[in-house]
Design a protein around this motif. Structure first.
Motif, short mmCIF file in Angstrom:
data_model
loop_
_atom_site.label_atom_id
_atom_site.label_comp_id
_atom_site.label_asym_id
_atom_site.label_seq_id
_atom_site.Cartn_x
_atom_site.Cartn_y
_atom_site.Cartn_z
N GLY A 66 0.81 -1.21 0.00
CA GLY A 66 0.00 0.00 0.00
C GLY A 66 0.85 1.26 0.00
N SER A 67 1.93 1.25 0.75
CA SER A 67 2.82 2.41 0.80
C SER A 67 3.44 2.67 -0.58
CB SER A 67 3.93 2.19 1.83
OG SER A 67 3.38 2.06 3.13
N HIS A 68 3.88 1.60 -1.25
CA HIS A 68 4.44 1.75 -2.60
C HIS A 68 3.37 2.25 -3.57
CE1 HIS A 68 8.37 0.28 -1.73
NE2 HIS A 68 7.96 -0.92 -1.38
N MET A 69 2.16 1.70 -3.46
CA MET A 69 1.08 2.13 -4.36
C MET A 69 0.77 3.60 -4.18
SD MET A 69 -1.78 -0.90 -4.38
CE MET A 69 -2.92 0.20 -5.23
N PHE A 92 1.34 -2.53 -13.25
CA PHE A 92 1.93 -3.53 -14.13
C PHE A 92 2.81 -2.95 -15.25
CE2 PHE A 92 -1.76 -5.54 -12.21
CZ PHE A 92 -1.21 -6.73 -11.78
N GLU A 93 2.85 -1.63 -15.38
CA GLU A 93 3.68 -1.04 -16.43
C GLU A 93 4.71 -0.06 -15.88
OE1 GLU A 93 1.40 0.48 -19.75
OE2 GLU A 93 -0.13 -1.08 -19.48
N GLU A 94 4.24 0.85 -15.04
CA GLU A 94 5.15 1.87 -14.54
C GLU A 94 5.88 1.43 -13.28
OE1 GLU A 94 2.66 5.26 -14.10
OE2 GLU A 94 2.51 5.62 -16.24
N SER A 95 5.41 0.36 -12.66
CA SER A 95 6.03 -0.22 -11.48
C SER A 95 5.94 0.71 -10.28
CB SER A 95 7.48 -0.61 -11.76
OG SER A 95 8.15 -1.00 -10.59
N GLU A 147 0.26 8.76 -6.64
CA GLU A 147 0.31 10.21 -6.52
C GLU A 147 1.28 10.82 -7.51
OE1 GLU A 147 0.96 11.03 -2.40
OE2 GLU A 147 -1.09 10.45 -1.82
N GLU A 148 2.38 10.11 -7.80
CA GLU A 148 3.33 10.61 -8.79
C GLU A 148 2.73 10.58 -10.20
OE1 GLU A 148 7.78 9.56 -10.55
OE2 GLU A 148 7.04 8.54 -8.76
#
Length: 353
Positions: free
Chosen positions: A48-51, A263-266, A56-57
């Motif tokens: 969740g933290s990574h997401m 799945f694309e921008e990681s 937001e970026e």
């Protein structure tokens, strides 16, 4: 006011209302979404933290991260509209009233006992105290199913609904059933402290036959450090899947951006335990949201047609506005023609006079 004038003003009103409705109901990414995860230190919370950072970026929109006791609380948060998105362990609740966006990773079931305990099989836990996880968590749900399968219930064992790390502080806890990803920080620190063993699960395939969302798996030797040494042998166990789930009202545009982000921008989600798009396509048993199905199976013409129909439905207000606008333009052109004809007649009359 004659009938023609009334109709003209009616069409002008239709034009204004249709445009307003289009902008009010058009598919857009909201300025703020809420994501429920899990315990701080757990893998769901890490994901969740990574997401949050990646979302937001990519969108310049806010994604609020909420810690929770686990999958059952996350499920209730979605059903009560407290959350827009949540990470939920497969098999914990019936997700038919929600939207599954994507499977994210596999969670292994670890049956952990103290190193010096005379416990060789899970059936030997009869009469012992077992930490099954926090109340309302997916970990607790998996533990309950597993223990029942092996004939262990609350009459012949003592279940305590506490987080597995409590074994360090409470010597009365003899074992813990932990469903977690292999990169779970709490689990790795706990096993690395030494003094614990992982029990093999006999009859793992049979358990999976009786419990949806589970499949046989191996905890590979060397996967964890147990004190000063690595795990010395493969441990048969079972695994389930961590799912990204949303409310039924989730915007298709949000789903598109979520899948691109994941799945694309990681966006920091590049991890050996995270499933890639090809692995998701191989999981035919999951009933994903139609928009997600279209993403993972672009050649599916049913999904394509569903998307076309959805797009047409979204544009219906704009289509009405377009028709109303055309009518008003035609009416203006017609009145200009009438004025021009009247002017020409007036000039001809003056010449005749």
């Amino acid at each position: 006011m004659n009938l023609q004038s009334k109709f003209k003003w009616l069409m002008a009103g239709v034009l204004i209302v249709s445009i307003c409705l289009f902008y009010a109901t058009r598919d857009a990414i909201p300025s703020r979404l809420v994501l429920y995860t899990g315990q701080p230190g757990g893998f769901y919370h890490q994901v969740g933290s990574h997401m949050t950072g990646a979302w937001e970026e990519a969108t310049q929109r806010k994604l609020d991260l909420h810690s929770s006791s686990g999958s059952r609380e996350n499920y209730q948060a979605l059903r009560s509209a407290k959350a827009d998105l949540a990470l939920i362990q497969g098999g914990v609740e019936d997700l038919s009233e929600l939207s599954i966006i994507a499977p994210l990773s596999h969670d292994l079931v670890h049956v952990i006992v103290r190193k010096d305990a005379s416990i060789g099989r899970i059936q030997d836990l009869k009469g012992h105290t077992i930490a099954v996880g926090m109340p309302n968590s997916g970990m607790a749900s998996s533990a309950e199913k597993l223990l029942h399968f092996y004939g262990l219930n609350e009459q012949n064992t003592l279940w305590t609904y506490r987080y597995f790390t409590q074994m360090k502080e409470d010597a009365s806890i003899d074992a813990a059933v932990v469903t977690a990803g292999i990169l779970n920080a709490d689990l790795n620190l706990f096993l690395g402290s030494g003094g614990y063993r992982i029990l093999p699960l006999e009859y793992a395939p049979a358990f999976c036959e009786k419990n949806a969302y589970f499949f046989p798996a191996l905890i590979q030797k060397g996967l964890y450090r147990l004190g000063d040494d690595f795990l010395q042998e493969d441990i048969p166990t079972v695994a389930t899947t961590a799912l990204l789930v949303a409310t039924k009202s989730i915007s298709p545009k949000v789903i598109d951006q979520l899948l691109i982000t994941l799945f694309e921008e990681s966006g920091g989600l590049d991890s050996p335990v995270m499933l890639n798009a090809e692995e998701v396509r191989e999981q035919q048993d999951l009933k994903l949201h139609p928009r997600a199905m279209q993403y993972f199976h672009p050649a599916d013409q049913i999904g394509y047609m569903a998307n076309v129909m959805e797009s047409l439905a979204a544009l219906k207000e704009l289509a009405v506005a377009f028709v109303a606008g055309l009518y008003l333009l035609w009416d203006r052109w017609r009145r200009q023609q009438q004025k021009e004809l009247a002017r020409q007649l007036s000039e001809d009359k003056e010449k005749l006079d």
